[in-house]
Design an enzyme around this catalytic site. Structure first.
Site, PDB file in Angstrom:
ATOM      1  N   GLN A 133      -9.681  48.304  -9.583  1.00 54.55           N
ATOM      2  CA  GLN A 133     -10.563  49.469  -9.431  1.00 54.55           C
ATOM      3  C   GLN A 133      -9.753  50.756  -9.650  1.00 54.55           C
ATOM      4  O   GLN A 133      -8.825  50.738 -10.418  1.00 54.55           O
ATOM      5  CB  GLN A 133     -11.286  49.475  -8.073  1.00 54.55           C
ATOM      6  CG  GLN A 133     -12.258  48.317  -7.897  1.00 54.55           C
ATOM      7  CD  GLN A 133     -11.573  46.980  -7.676  1.00 54.55           C
ATOM      8  OE1 GLN A 133     -10.748  46.814  -6.793  1.00 54.55           O
ATOM      9  NE2 GLN A 133     -11.873  45.993  -8.487  1.00 54.55           N
ATOM     10  N   HIS A 156      -9.852  42.895 -16.255  1.00 52.04           N
ATOM     11  CA  HIS A 156      -8.778  43.471 -17.067  1.00 52.04           C
ATOM     12  C   HIS A 156      -8.709  42.710 -18.388  1.00 52.04           C
ATOM     13  O   HIS A 156      -8.521  41.492 -18.386  1.00 52.04           O
ATOM     14  CB  HIS A 156      -7.433  43.344 -16.357  1.00 52.04           C
ATOM     15  CG  HIS A 156      -7.415  43.915 -14.970  1.00 52.04           C
ATOM     16  ND1 HIS A 156      -7.770  45.208 -14.697  1.00 52.04           N
ATOM     17  CD2 HIS A 156      -7.076  43.360 -13.782  1.00 52.04           C
ATOM     18  CE1 HIS A 156      -7.635  45.424 -13.393  1.00 52.04           C
ATOM     19  NE2 HIS A 156      -7.232  44.317 -12.812  1.00 52.04           N
ATOM     20  N   ASP A 176     -11.431  50.595 -15.299  1.00 53.84           N
ATOM     21  CA  ASP A 176     -11.450  50.242 -16.715  1.00 53.84           C
ATOM     22  C   ASP A 176     -10.670  51.224 -17.580  1.00 53.84           C
ATOM     23  O   ASP A 176     -11.007  51.449 -18.745  1.00 53.84           O
ATOM     24  CB  ASP A 176     -12.899  50.114 -17.218  1.00 53.84           C
ATOM     25  CG  ASP A 176     -13.710  49.169 -16.359  1.00 53.84           C
ATOM     26  OD1 ASP A 176     -13.148  48.141 -15.932  1.00 53.84           O
ATOM     27  OD2 ASP A 176     -14.882  49.463 -16.078  1.00 53.84           O
ATOM     28  N   LYS A 225      -5.685  49.349 -17.206  1.00 53.55           N
ATOM     29  CA  LYS A 225      -4.576  48.971 -16.324  1.00 53.55           C
ATOM     30  C   LYS A 225      -3.961  47.641 -16.761  1.00 53.55           C
ATOM     31  O   LYS A 225      -2.749  47.464 -16.697  1.00 53.55           O
ATOM     32  CB  LYS A 225      -5.071  48.862 -14.870  1.00 53.55           C
ATOM     33  CG  LYS A 225      -5.612  50.173 -14.315  1.00 53.55           C
ATOM     34  CD  LYS A 225      -6.179  50.012 -12.922  1.00 53.55           C
ATOM     35  CE  LYS A 225      -7.463  49.201 -12.862  1.00 53.55           C
ATOM     36  NZ  LYS A 225      -8.636  49.845 -13.475  1.00 53.55           N
TER      37      LYS A 225
END
Ligand code: GDP
Ligand code: IMO
Ligand code: MG
Length: 427
Positions: free
Chosen positions: A223, A41, A13, A16
């Protein structure tokens, strides 16, 4: 020509999705190489907000070919739900390619994820419950179902039988659940075959040919470094390689083709789920970061755990991933703090550790050694160049850069697409 890897430096988080979107109009392919719909996302474009889980964020950029590569685990029901939802909002999803070697998440993986978590009790991982761990376990146990298996009913049936053989004993006798019928699973999967057919491809070949032709490929990690199954805070990790090495094994593009590794890092730290987190805050500062940064999970809605920036973790990420550039996000969230503590090393039962300790018990016992940096009160969301930032914010970035092992090439100052300060071009 450029193959660029983009990964998370912390526990996920970091932003990205936004960073990928930033590069979207200059790349030809965006490849998801690990994980599945455990990712969340958020991408904000104008007044539109998109939450992507399984699909690579590049799907929002009109010129991009989005690719779900072999390292991903695909929940097909989620795939079509997400594609339909995006289509309904006017996003062209027709170019999506999925690797014939990607593994499939089925209902029994989701069931096993939930029951094993329940049985772990206090030791639970706090997974997203999406079946990620059990699907990767089947892959490693060599009883997984791959995309290509769906196109041969006989093979599919044999493989599902093989996969359910032991699992049904486990579900019935250990977990007290009903057994899962092979026919149900097979029929369910066969129902998607015709829609999948045009998407499934030899994506490793496609990507290598694209690179040969001089096209630009961005590999987007789900991740993050500290959730990587090898390099993260095991066992409190996800079940895939979220670090840059995973981009090679997870896509079929060789390591010597990658030109650049970008790691996205937040100006503070968050974590969802269980596991060690040295700079975690339990006071009003933690609450401040959660509310100012709107730190609630995109996938599960859980409040994220919050803490100060951890420089040893950033250095660790720089080392494990071979980071060439950091994108520092959410600097705007720190506005209004008088002083900002930054963790520079750890104290573990009286011993100083300058780097992330390899021993998990040490990391569990690590208490941060802080250095305090001066804060700023000016609104920075309108900053578009480094000199637009107040001196204290510039100094905060420069101090982090000094401690973190690579240059900070871009700085996020808000959720929107244009809320970014670029110091060094990322392509
Ligand atoms: P990802 O999983 O790494 O793609 O990150 P998430 O989307 O789960 O979480 C990042 C959140 O921060 C999202 O809601 C983004 O819209 C938001 N975001 C990204 N960059 C910035 C930034 O620089 N400032 C602020 N305020 N929000 C940001
Ligand atoms: P993005 O891509 C943050 C965490 C879960 C749990 C652990 C294992 O949005 O950064 P899993 O369901 O993967 O078996 O859960 O990993 N986790 C994430 N945390 N961001 C993510 O993805 C995550 N994906 C998994 O909370 O602690
Ligand atoms: Mg996320």
């Amino acid at each position: 020509m450029p193959a660029i890897v983009l990964v998370g430096a912390q526990w996920g988080d970091e932003g990205k999705g936004k960073a990928t979107d930033l590069l979207g109009d200059r790349v030809d392919y965006v490849v998801k190489f690990n994980g599945g719909n455990n990712a969340g996302h958020t991408v904000v474009i104008g007044d539109q907000k998109y939450a992507l889980h399984l699909l690579p964020s590049g799907i929002l950029s009109p010129g991009v070919v989005p690719v779900i590569a072999n390292g991903v685990v695909v929940d097909i029901e989620v795939l079509f739900d997400e594609l339909e939802a995006l289509s309904a909002r006017g996003v062209d999803v027709s170019r999506l390619l999925i690797s014939a070697n990607a593994h499939v998440i089925t209902g029994y993986h989701r069931t096993l994820d939930r029951v094993t978590e329940r049985f772990l009790g206090k030791r639970q991982i706090g997974t997203t419950g999406r079946g990620i761990g059990p699907a990767y376990a089947d892959k490693i146990n060599r009883v997984g179902i791959r995309m290509q298996d769906l196109f041969d009913e006989n093979i599919l049936r044999q493989k599902v039988e093989g996969a359910l053989d032991q699992k049904n004993h486990l579900l019935l006798k250990v977990y007290n659940r009903r057994a899962i019928s092979v026919d149900e699973v097979v029929d369910d999967l066969l129902g998607y075959v015709e829609r999948l057919r045009p998407m499934v491809a030899d994506t490793g070949l496609v990507l290598n040919q694209a690179l040969d032709a001089g096209q630009t490929v961005l590999f987007e990690g789900g991740q993050a470094t500290m959730l990587d199954v090898d390099h993260g805070t095991y066992p409190f990790v996800t079940s895939s390689n979220a670090t840059s090495g995973g981009a090679a094994t997870g896509s079929g593009v060789a390591p010597n083709r990658f030109d650049r590794v970008i790691a996205v890092v937040k100006a503070y730290t968050t974590r969802v789920g269980s596991g060690p987190f040295p700079t975690e805050l339990f006071d009003e500062s933690g609450e401040f970061l959660r509310s100012a940064g709107f730190e609630f999970g995109t996938t599960t809605g859980r409040p994220r755990r919050t803490g100060w920036y951890d420089a040893p973790i950033a250095r660790y990420a720089a080392r494990i991933n071979g980071v060439t550039d950091f994108v520092l996000t959410k600097l705007d969230v720190l506005t209004g703090l008088e002083r900002i503590p930054v963790c520079v090393a750890y104290d573990v039962d009286g011993t100083r550790f300058d780097e992330v300790p390899v021993n998990q018990s040490d990391f569990h016992h690590a208490t941060p050694i802080y250095e305090e940096l001066p804060g700023w009160s000016e609104d920075i969301t309108g900053a578009r160049s480094f000199t637009d930032l107040p001196k204290a914010a510039q100094d905060y970035v420069l101090a982090l850069e000094q401690m973190s092992g690579s240059r900070m090439s871009a700085i996020g100052v808000g959720p929107g697409r244009d809320a970014i300060v670029v110091r060094h071009d990322l392509l």
